[in-house]
Write an enzyme that holds these catalytic residues in place. Structure first.
Site, PDB file in Angstrom:
ATOM      1  N   LYS A 112       0.875  -1.245   0.086  1.00 30.33           N
ATOM      2  CA  LYS A 112       0.233   0.053  -0.099  1.00 30.33           C
ATOM      3  C   LYS A 112       0.780   1.254   0.016  1.00 30.33           C
ATOM      4  CE  LYS A 112      -4.163  -2.124   0.810  1.00 30.33           C
ATOM      5  NZ  LYS A 112      -3.745  -3.529   0.797  1.00 30.33           N
TER       6      LYS A 112
HETATM    7  C1  LIG Z   1      -4.207  -4.293   0.029  1.00 28.37           C
HETATM    8  C2  LIG Z   1      -3.350  -5.975  -0.099  1.00 28.37           C
HETATM    9  C3  LIG Z   1      -3.543  -6.842  -1.129  1.00 28.37           C
HETATM   10  C4  LIG Z   1      -4.549  -6.771  -1.965  1.00 28.37           C
HETATM   11  O1  LIG Z   1      -4.656  -5.933  -2.985  1.00 28.37           O
HETATM   12  P1  LIG Z   1      -5.746  -5.384  -3.883  1.00 28.37           P
HETATM   13  O2  LIG Z   1      -5.241  -4.201  -4.767  1.00 28.37           O
HETATM   14  O3  LIG Z   1      -6.931  -5.066  -2.877  1.00 28.37           O
HETATM   15  O4  LIG Z   1      -6.027  -6.356  -4.677  1.00 28.37           O
HETATM   16  C5  LIG Z   1      -2.639  -7.958  -1.198  1.00 28.37           C
HETATM   17  N1  LIG Z   1      -1.591  -8.043   0.018  1.00 28.37           N
HETATM   18  C6  LIG Z   1      -1.507  -7.193   0.869  1.00 28.37           C
HETATM   19  C7  LIG Z   1      -0.422  -7.181   1.695  1.00 28.37           C
HETATM   20  C8  LIG Z   1      -2.316  -5.992   0.856  1.00 28.37           C
HETATM   21  O5  LIG Z   1      -2.174  -5.216   1.983  1.00 28.37           O
END
Ligand SMILES: *Cc1c(COP(=O)(O)O)cnc(C)c1O
Length: 499
Positions: A112
């Protein structure tokens, strides 16, 4: 060429900066570029550029109302020494056709950070550009990861405030410590007595409360969201897929025009959609492999053409993928139904009303780039052990879902196209499950705290503890407010000094 943004449900013609400020369209839809740009630089030329330059070449195609100076400024402030490696998103090779793209080298050790370190700068630039007079107040409800990444991104960014609500007893010990130790004069972190849904509902209510909006506007504020449906989060994510391809070009693994597969552990469908956009702007991609955990709505959708959220919500060891409504899928639905907002709205209304929808045979053809599969909890754990034993490489639970699905894909297809697996979190963030998987014999770890487990994992693997874990051990608690869910609006007014 100027790129404008249309909502998947009808509203048309916003500039990129307007779409970023709005987040979600007023008609409930998501903003998508009206036409898909193409890379202007060759991939070969990009292969000699550092991450920041590649990011600029990608983002300038989409954010056409930002000047070169503005965009380069945002990129420079985002991808700096907050990341623990100058490569920003390094690749790690485990065998002849598999690479892990490590997207967890930012401030909060999850992917993120890739988008949330730049979103605040894109937003404040967009605010200045559109002569927004109010100070932006970001309201976020979090089940753990997003809250901390948003706090780290917005901390001390002039012209913004950020208020994060989390369920007091609903996040991991490490996640809570990460949030309550957050520095920054403009940050507030509030625990609520309730679960994540209570926090989420409370935030949504405030966004829709016209009276409250009026009140805060008079005091010089406006609300905004750092949610993953914001196009300002999607666009920066396209850059690392282009970057990964060009690194494999640079080291001779790929020749011009060779294809790659991307494997993406998926929840809200944002990260994999960015990979899909990377293909559309010119990266040679063979398959986009969509990996789900036991909440396998997307796997079922790719198999059957029916999206059905009517099923139990399963809590797994990859909590950031525990999602039954993958919001960003709406952008793909819009694309494959011929960019028809009426049809797209109808599907989304069905999802809201009946809990499911089924796409047409013609639309299914638009999904041919995608392969979907899922991993059970046991398969996820086995994958962490297997990769550790085979390659001496440690991955987190989310990444393991990706690697486990990739193994299934290989067994089904024998496709040896070079493959890049998006590695979405540091193994230290999910130390308990990872340590259990790495230890060969059954060991009872229940006596150890999460922080003790990070030490154990560091010892077992020889990997240094990330700064983000080191810091929270000694950092003072700066936020200790806990309120009832119904008191969330009053708390926000109090924080903003409005009565
Ligand atoms: C948010 C997240 C995901 C999923 O990503 P999306 O864009 O929502 O599909 C996968 N792994 C981690 C560690 C995340 O924080």
């Amino acid at each position: 060429m100027q790129i404008l943004y249309n909502s998947t449900r009808g509203i048309r013609g916003l500039t990129a900066s307007q779409a970023i400020l709005k987040g979600l369209s007023e008609d409930g839809g998501l903003f998508v570029p009206e036409t898909m740009p193409r890379l202007e630089c060759s991939l070969r030329d990009l292969s000699a550029m550092p991450y920041q330059e590649v990011a600029y070449e990608v983002m300038k195609l989409f954010l056409t109302d930002f000047t070169e100076e503005e965009l380069r400024g945002c990129i420079a402030r985002a991808y700096d020494e907050k990341f623990d490696t100058p490569e920003i998103a390094p690749l790690h090779k485990t065998d002849d056709h598999t690479w892990f793209l490590e997207l967890y080298h930012g401030a909060t050790i999850a992917f993120k950070d890739m988008a949330l370190s730049i979103l605040p700068h894109l937003m404040t630039t967009a605010a200045a550009k559109n002569k927004l007079k109010e100070e932006i107040v970001i309201l976020t409800a979090t089940s753990g990861d997003t809250g901390k990444a948003a706090l780290a991104g917005f901390a001390d960014v002039p012209g913004t405030r950020i208020i994060v609500f989390y369920p007091k007893n609903g996040v991991s010990a490490i996640q809570e410590r990460q949030m309550v130790t957050q520095k920054g004069k403009n940050t507030s972190v509030i625990g609520i007595t309730g679960n994540f849904d209570d926090a989420q509902t409370g935030v949504k209510k405030m966004f829709n409360d016209r009276e409250m909006e009026q009140k805060i506007r008079e005091a010089g504020f406006c609300f905004s969201s750092a949610n993953s449906i914001n196009i300002g989060r999607l666009v920066p994510q396209i850059a690392y897929y282009v970057y990964a391809y060009t690194r494999l070009l640079a080291d001779g693994t790929l020749k011009d025009g060779d294809k790659v597969n991307f494997v993406v552990p998926t929840g809200n469908f944002g990260n994999i959609l960015a990979a899909c956009y990377a293909k559309q702007i010119g990266v040679p991609v063979n398959r986009l492999i969509c990996a789900s955990n036991e909440n396998k709505v997307l796997f079922d959708f790719f198999r059957s053409g029916t999206y059905d959220r009517k099923r139990p919500f399963i809590l797994t060891s990859s909590p950031s993928m525990d999602i039954l409504i993958s919001s960003n899928l709406e952008r793909l639905i819009y694309q494959i139904c011929g960019q028809d907002p009426v049809k797209c709205t109808a599907f989304m209304e069905q999802l809201k009303g009946d809990g499911s929808y089924t796409i047409t045979e013609g639309m299914k053809e638009g999904l041919s780039d995608f392969y979907g599969n899922f991993c059970s909890e046991e398969e996820t754990q086995d994958t962490i052990s297997r990769i550790w034993q085979e390659s001496g490489y440690v991955i987190d639970t989310h990444t393991a879902v990706g690697a486990g699905v990739y193994k299934k894909y290989l067994e089904e297809t024998n496709d040896t196209t070079p493959t890049v697996i998006a590695s979405t979190a540091s193994p230290f963030k999910f130390a308990r499950t990872v340590a259990e998987a790495v230890l060969e014999e059954e060991t009872d770890l229940s006596e150890l705290s999460d922080l003790e487990l990070t030490d154990l994992l560091s010892e077992l693997t020889g990997l240094a503890l990330p700064k983000a874990v080191e810091e929270i051990r000694t950092a003072p608690v700066l936020h200790d407010r806990v309120v009832d869910a119904e008191d969330m609006p009053d708390t926000v007014l109090d924080i903003l000094g409005i009565n």
